[in-house]
Design an enzyme around this catalytic site. Sequence first.
Site, PDB file in Angstrom:
ATOM      1  N   ASP A 131       0.820  -1.339  -0.077  1.00  0.00           N
ATOM      2  CA  ASP A 131      -0.067   0.060  -0.044  1.00  0.00           C
ATOM      3  C   ASP A 131       0.851   1.249   0.147  1.00  0.00           C
ATOM      4  O   ASP A 131       1.570   1.422   0.811  1.00  0.00           O
ATOM      5  CB  ASP A 131      -0.988  -0.011   1.129  1.00  0.00           C
ATOM      6  N   TYR A 160       3.018   9.764  -0.004  1.00  0.00           N
ATOM      7  CA  TYR A 160       4.105   9.015   0.817  1.00  0.00           C
ATOM      8  C   TYR A 160       5.317   9.407   0.143  1.00  0.00           C
ATOM      9  O   TYR A 160       6.172   9.077   0.892  1.00  0.00           O
ATOM     10  CB  TYR A 160       3.851   7.478   1.023  1.00  0.00           C
ATOM     11  N   LYS A 210      -2.491   6.048  -4.291  1.00  0.00           N
ATOM     12  CA  LYS A 210      -3.711   6.700  -4.210  1.00  0.00           C
ATOM     13  C   LYS A 210      -3.464   8.161  -4.784  1.00  0.00           C
ATOM     14  O   LYS A 210      -2.322   8.725  -4.799  1.00  0.00           O
ATOM     15  CB  LYS A 210      -3.760   7.118  -2.581  1.00  0.00           C
ATOM     16  N   HIS A 247      -7.523   9.516  -1.864  1.00  0.00           N
ATOM     17  CA  HIS A 247      -6.887   9.409  -0.763  1.00  0.00           C
ATOM     18  C   HIS A 247      -7.903   9.923   0.369  1.00  0.00           C
ATOM     19  O   HIS A 247      -8.000   9.233   1.412  1.00  0.00           O
ATOM     20  CB  HIS A 247      -5.583  10.344  -0.713  1.00  0.00           C
TER      21      HIS A 247
HETATM   22  P1  NDP Z   1       0.268   0.787  12.135  1.00  0.00           P
HETATM   23  O1  NDP Z   1      -1.067   0.846  12.825  1.00  0.00           O
HETATM   24  O2  NDP Z   1       0.479  -0.156  10.915  1.00  0.00           O
HETATM   25  O3  NDP Z   1       1.483   0.929  13.010  1.00  0.00           O
HETATM   26  C1  NDP Z   1       2.722   1.087  12.630  1.00  0.00           C
HETATM   27  C2  NDP Z   1       3.688   1.131  13.995  1.00  0.00           C
HETATM   28  O4  NDP Z   1       3.620  -0.137  14.772  1.00  0.00           O
HETATM   29  C3  NDP Z   1       5.144   1.265  13.646  1.00  0.00           C
HETATM   30  O5  NDP Z   1       5.709   2.196  14.882  1.00  0.00           O
HETATM   31  C4  NDP Z   1       5.819  -0.207  13.801  1.00  0.00           C
HETATM   32  O6  NDP Z   1       6.989  -0.070  14.152  1.00  0.00           O
HETATM   33  C5  NDP Z   1       4.942  -0.612  15.013  1.00  0.00           C
HETATM   34  N1  NDP Z   1       4.792  -2.165  14.628  1.00  0.00           N
HETATM   35  C6  NDP Z   1       4.311  -2.773  13.606  1.00  0.00           C
HETATM   36  N2  NDP Z   1       4.247  -4.310  13.882  1.00  0.00           N
HETATM   37  C7  NDP Z   1       4.509  -4.312  15.020  1.00  0.00           C
HETATM   38  C8  NDP Z   1       4.670  -5.440  16.009  1.00  0.00           C
HETATM   39  N3  NDP Z   1       4.287  -6.783  15.449  1.00  0.00           N
HETATM   40  N4  NDP Z   1       4.888  -5.146  17.222  1.00  0.00           N
HETATM   41  C9  NDP Z   1       5.219  -3.890  17.854  1.00  0.00           C
HETATM   42  N5  NDP Z   1       4.919  -2.945  17.069  1.00  0.00           N
HETATM   43  C10 NDP Z   1       4.821  -2.828  15.572  1.00  0.00           C
HETATM   44  O7  NDP Z   1       0.384   2.378  11.732  1.00  0.00           O
HETATM   45  P2  NDP Z   1       0.362   3.221  10.093  1.00  0.00           P
HETATM   46  O8  NDP Z   1      -0.139   4.288  10.500  1.00  0.00           O
HETATM   47  O9  NDP Z   1       1.788   3.000   9.302  1.00  0.00           O
HETATM   48  O10 NDP Z   1      -0.756   2.368   9.288  1.00  0.00           O
HETATM   49  C11 NDP Z   1      -0.419   1.322   8.407  1.00  0.00           C
HETATM   50  C12 NDP Z   1      -0.394   1.590   6.874  1.00  0.00           C
HETATM   51  O11 NDP Z   1      -1.852   2.206   6.497  1.00  0.00           O
HETATM   52  C13 NDP Z   1       0.398   2.912   6.530  1.00  0.00           C
HETATM   53  O12 NDP Z   1       1.658   2.619   6.336  1.00  0.00           O
HETATM   54  C14 NDP Z   1      -0.397   3.224   5.190  1.00  0.00           C
HETATM   55  O13 NDP Z   1       0.171   2.423   4.118  1.00  0.00           O
HETATM   56  C15 NDP Z   1      -1.615   3.114   5.439  1.00  0.00           C
HETATM   57  N6  NDP Z   1      -2.276   4.531   5.847  1.00  0.00           N
HETATM   58  C16 NDP Z   1      -3.405   4.924   5.120  1.00  0.00           C
HETATM   59  C17 NDP Z   1      -3.642   6.197   5.621  1.00  0.00           C
HETATM   60  C18 NDP Z   1      -4.810   6.843   4.532  1.00  0.00           C
HETATM   61  O14 NDP Z   1      -5.273   8.014   4.834  1.00  0.00           O
HETATM   62  N7  NDP Z   1      -5.249   5.974   3.755  1.00  0.00           N
HETATM   63  C19 NDP Z   1      -3.356   6.786   6.609  1.00  0.00           C
HETATM   64  C20 NDP Z   1      -2.302   6.175   7.450  1.00  0.00           C
HETATM   65  C21 NDP Z   1      -1.988   5.132   7.115  1.00  0.00           C
HETATM   66  P3  NDP Z   1       8.151  -0.643  13.471  1.00  0.00           P
HETATM   67  O15 NDP Z   1       8.265  -0.159  12.090  1.00  0.00           O
HETATM   68  O16 NDP Z   1       9.632  -0.338  14.185  1.00  0.00           O
HETATM   69  O17 NDP Z   1       8.036  -2.138  13.442  1.00  0.00           O
END
Ligand code: NDP
Length: 276
Positions: free
Chosen positions: A47, A52, A77, A110
């Site tokens: 995604d 981004y 998006k 988006h």
């Molecule tokens: P997430 O809810 O996926 O959380 C990501 C965070 O959780 C990071 O800090 C990561 O750290 C940590 N994490 C991931 N896996 C684990 C685990 N197994 N144990 C502990 N910590 C963990 O957040 P996002 O906001 O990134 O959302 C995911 C995706 O959704 C985005 O990357 C994007 O692609 C999409 N998105 C879309 C939006 C929209 O408007 N359409 C808005 C926001 C996001 P680490 O990397 O260190 O593991």
Amino acid sequence: MSYNIEKIKLNNNIYMPSIGFGTSMVVGEECAKIVKKAIEVGYRHIDTASAYKNEKEIGKALAESDVNRKDLFITSKVWKDSMGFDNTIRSFENTLLDLGLEYIDLFLIHWPKNNDEKLNIETWQALEKLYKEGKARAIGVSNFLEHHLKIILDNCEIKPAVDQIEFHPGLMREDTRKICKENDIIVEAWSPLGKGKMLKNELLIETAKKYNKSVAQLCLKWCLQNDVIPLPKSENEIRMKENLDLFDFQISDEDISLINSMGYFDGSDMDPNSFN
Ligand code: NDP
């Protein structure tokens, strides 16, 4: 290790892997490395978004991957400042160029533009054109709430296949999911871990222990059992794998209900009604 990732059929009969890899806030050379690793680990659904600023790097990761293009599912998006018919087509062409692809699997608006139904409709019409030309295999929206979706549904030729919304324990957006279900629109969860904030919730910590799983795995499986496709992001290989390892356990109906009835805990505070 193979994770037996299930595939889900969209309303135009194409299949999408039921878990995706999130890439927001991952940029530069590091992004290419992380996405390459994610594909190596087993993710087939990536995604991204023009906002981004990482499509070129993702394109590099895709080009260097051994996995066949047809086995990958790539979403991007169009951002708010590129909405409208012509701008959307231009933005899509840039996305395609940056990703180095001939087509995209799923292309989304988006965010809705509030108080500008005409702009949302014109943008949707551009997506319909891209779909008809075969440049996007499926089209959809993101952050569209019930009232935003109604406008598209009342004016569209092709229904959205997906609505990508913020979804995690404590934020279930019942009204939006209801209209999606009625119209055969698949809901995807952005921030399914609440950007990691969910991992501190006591109820989730206690429930995860019962299944010998991490809180992250509980949240992602909870999405799937609510028919929502999670898009977790992780820059760490161990956590990337952990987030795919979801297909060997089932949360009981009782625990699903308990988590479903959890009050608001934390989240992004990005409200689609006011985020302009
Ligand atoms: P997430 O809810 O996926 O959380 C990501 C965070 O959780 C990071 O800090 C990561 O750290 C940590 N994490 C991931 N896996 C684990 C685990 N197994 N144990 C502990 N910590 C963990 O957040 P996002 O906001 O990134 O959302 C995911 C995706 O959704 C985005 O990357 C994007 O692609 C999409 N998105 C879309 C939006 C929209 O408007 N359409 C808005 C926001 C996001 P680490 O990397 O260190 O593991």
